[in-house]
Motif scaffolding. Structure first.
Motif, short mmCIF file in Angstrom:
data_model
loop_
_atom_site.label_atom_id
_atom_site.label_comp_id
_atom_site.label_asym_id
_atom_site.label_seq_id
_atom_site.Cartn_x
_atom_site.Cartn_y
_atom_site.Cartn_z
N GLN A 274 0.83 -1.20 0.00
CA GLN A 274 0.00 0.00 0.00
C GLN A 274 0.86 1.25 0.00
N LEU A 278 1.44 4.11 -2.98
CA LEU A 278 1.27 5.53 -2.70
C LEU A 278 2.54 6.30 -3.08
N PRO A 344 -6.62 2.66 2.05
CA PRO A 344 -5.48 3.14 2.85
C PRO A 344 -5.62 2.70 4.29
N ARG A 351 -2.40 8.05 7.69
CA ARG A 351 -3.55 8.07 6.77
C ARG A 351 -3.59 9.35 5.94
N TRP A 354 -2.38 9.78 2.06
CA TRP A 354 -3.23 9.50 0.90
C TRP A 354 -4.11 10.69 0.53
N LEU A 364 -5.59 1.70 -5.64
CA LEU A 364 -5.33 1.92 -4.23
C LEU A 364 -6.59 1.83 -3.39
#
Length: 366
Positions: A274, A278, A344, A351, A354, A364
Motif C-alpha cells: 500500500q 502511494l 489506505p 492516513r 493518501w 489503491l
C-alpha cells in the motif's frame, strides 16, 4: 540500544516472498572507498575494535546503495553516521529498571547536546574523549563545511527527530506493547532515515518551500516507513531473541496480537505494498509540477528505499544472521506491482498521506 535478551530465547527463521520495488538498482562508484574511510574513522574514535561487527554491517556499502548519486563527501558523512548510529543502537544496556533509568538519564542530556553541537560545532558541550560524543563534533564541522546554514539546520532537526525517537522508544514501559499506530509514528522518528533525506536535500539543493510541501513531507514519511518495514521483516528472526520484541518490530507486534508468524509477515507486506503504491503514484504526481531540484530530491528518496532494501538483502547473511546461518529466506525483488491493495490503512499517523493524491486511484482505493 539493545536490551539483554531473556534466558532461553531462540531466534526464528522466516521465508519472505519477492518484495515489490520498481526503483532501479544503483550504487555509488566510490563504494569501496566509502567503507575503507569509514573503518578508519571508526578506529579514530575507538568504535571499530570489533572487526566482525564492522564486516557484518559495511556502512560504506549501505551509503553507496542509498545515496548513489550524491557527491562523495556527502555520502561519506552518511557512511560514518550510519556506523555511529548502529554502534549506539547495538550498545548493550543490561536489564532491569536501574539500567533503563541510566540510559534515559544519559539520553535526556545527550540529545540536546548533540543537536546544539550540530548547530555550533565548537560549543564544547560534548566530551571529546567519549566514543559516542566526539564523532558528532567531527560530523558537525564537516556538515557546516559542506552545506548552507538552512541545510545544516534541517540536518540538525533530522538528527533531533532520530535521537528523540530513540528516547521515545526507551521510555516504553517494560513489557508494554504499543498500538500499531503508535509504533509506526515512533519508528518513523527513531529509524533515522530523515538524516539521509536531509543529506539528499543538501545534495540536490531543493528549496525549503518545495521540500516542506505537505505532499513531499508525506513522501519522506512513506520512504521512511518502507525502510522500516523492510528492516522489521529482515530483523524479525534475530529480534526474536531480544526482550519485548513486540515493542520494537512490527512483525512481532502483529504476532503478539495473535497472528501466526507467516500471517504477521504477510500483513506487513500488505501494508508495504500500500505504501509503495502511494509512494510511486504521489511521486509521479508531484514531479509533474516540481522543479528539477525537487524531481532530483524525490529520485533521491526513491534511492533510499531501494538501497536500504538491497542492503538488507545482502545483510540477511550478516547483521541479521546467527552462527548457523541466515534467519531469512528471501525471493528477491520484483518490479511487478501487486494487484488490488485495498483501502489506505486506518492509522491516523499516516492516513493523511493518501489525502494528497489528486484523485483516488482505483488500484489503491478499490
Amino acid at each position: 540500544m539493545t536490551a539483554t535478551p531473556p534466558d532461553g530465547a531462540v531466534p526464528v527463521r522466516i521465508e519472505v516472498p519477492a518484495v515489490y520495488c520498481p526503483v532501479p538498482y544503483a550504487i555509488h562508484p566510490e563504494a569501496i572507498r566509502l567503507e575503507s574511510r569509514s573503518v578508519a574513522w571508526l578506529d579514530r574514535f575507538g568504535l571499530g575494535r570489533d572487526q566482525q561487527w564492522v564486516a557484518a554491517i559495511n556502512c560504506g556499502e549501505a551509503a553507496a546503495l542509498t545515496l548513489p548519486a550524491v557527491p562523495v563527501d556527502i555520502a561519506q558523512i552518511y557512511s560514518d553516521l550510519c556506523y555511529l548510529a548502529l554502534a549506539i543502537d547495538d550498545a548493550p544496556v543490561g536489564s532491569g529498571p536501574q539500567a533503563l533509568e541510566g540510559v534515559l538519564a544519559y539520553m535526556a542530556g545527550y540529545v540536546p547536546r548533540v543537536v546544539y553541537t550540530l548547530k555550533v560545532p565548537d560549543a564544547g558541550v560534548l566530551e571529546e574523549a567519549h566514543p559516542f560524543e566526539a564523532p558528532w563534533i567531527d560530523l558537525a564541522h564537516r556538515i557546516h563545511a559542506r552545506t548552507t546554514p538552512g541545510q545544516t539546520a534541517h540536518f540538525a532537526e533530522a538528527v533531533r527527530d532520530w535521537l528523540g525517537g530513540m528516547l521515545w522508544e526507551e521510555t516504553n514501559p517494560a513489557g508494554q506493547v504499543p498500538s500499531i499506530n503508535t509504533y509506526v509514528a515512533r519508528r518513523i522518528s527513531s529509524m533515522g532515515a530523515f538524516t539521509a533525506a536531509a543529506l539528499v536535500a543538501a545534495a540536490t539543493a531543493v528549496t525549503v518551500d518545495e521540500r516542506d510541501m505537505p505532499p513531499v513531507q508525506a513522501l519522506r514519511g512513506a520512504a521512511t516507513l518502507l525502510i522500516i518495514m523492510d528492516n522489521d521483516v529482515f530483523s524479525f528472526g534475530r529480534e526474536s531473541g531480544e526482550a519485548n520484541p513486540a515493542s520494537r518490530n512490527l512483525v512481532h507486534l502483529l504476532a503478539h496480537q495473535g497472528l501466526a508468524t507467516d500471517q504477521a509477515v504477510a500483513e506487513v507486506l500488505v501494508l508495504r505494498d500500500q505504501v509503495m503504491r502511494l509512494f510511486v503514484d504521489l511521486s509521479d504526481q508531484v514531479k509533474t509540477s516540481g522543479s528539477p531540484q525537487l524531481r532530483d530530491y524525490l529520485t533521491g528518496l526513491s534511492h533510499l528505499v531501494r538501497g536500504a532494501l538491497d542492503w538488507h538483502l545482502r545483510e540477511r547473511t550478516h547483521r541479521y544472521a546467527v552462527a548457523d546461518g541466515p534467519l531469512v529466506s528471501h525471493a528477491g525483488i520484483t518490479d511487478q506491482p501487486p494487484g488490488q491493495v485495498g483501502q489506505p490503512p486506518a492509522l491516523p499517523a499516516i492516513r493523511w498521506w493518501w489525502d494528497h493524491l489528486d484523485a483516488p486511484r482505483s488500484s489503491l482505493l478499490r
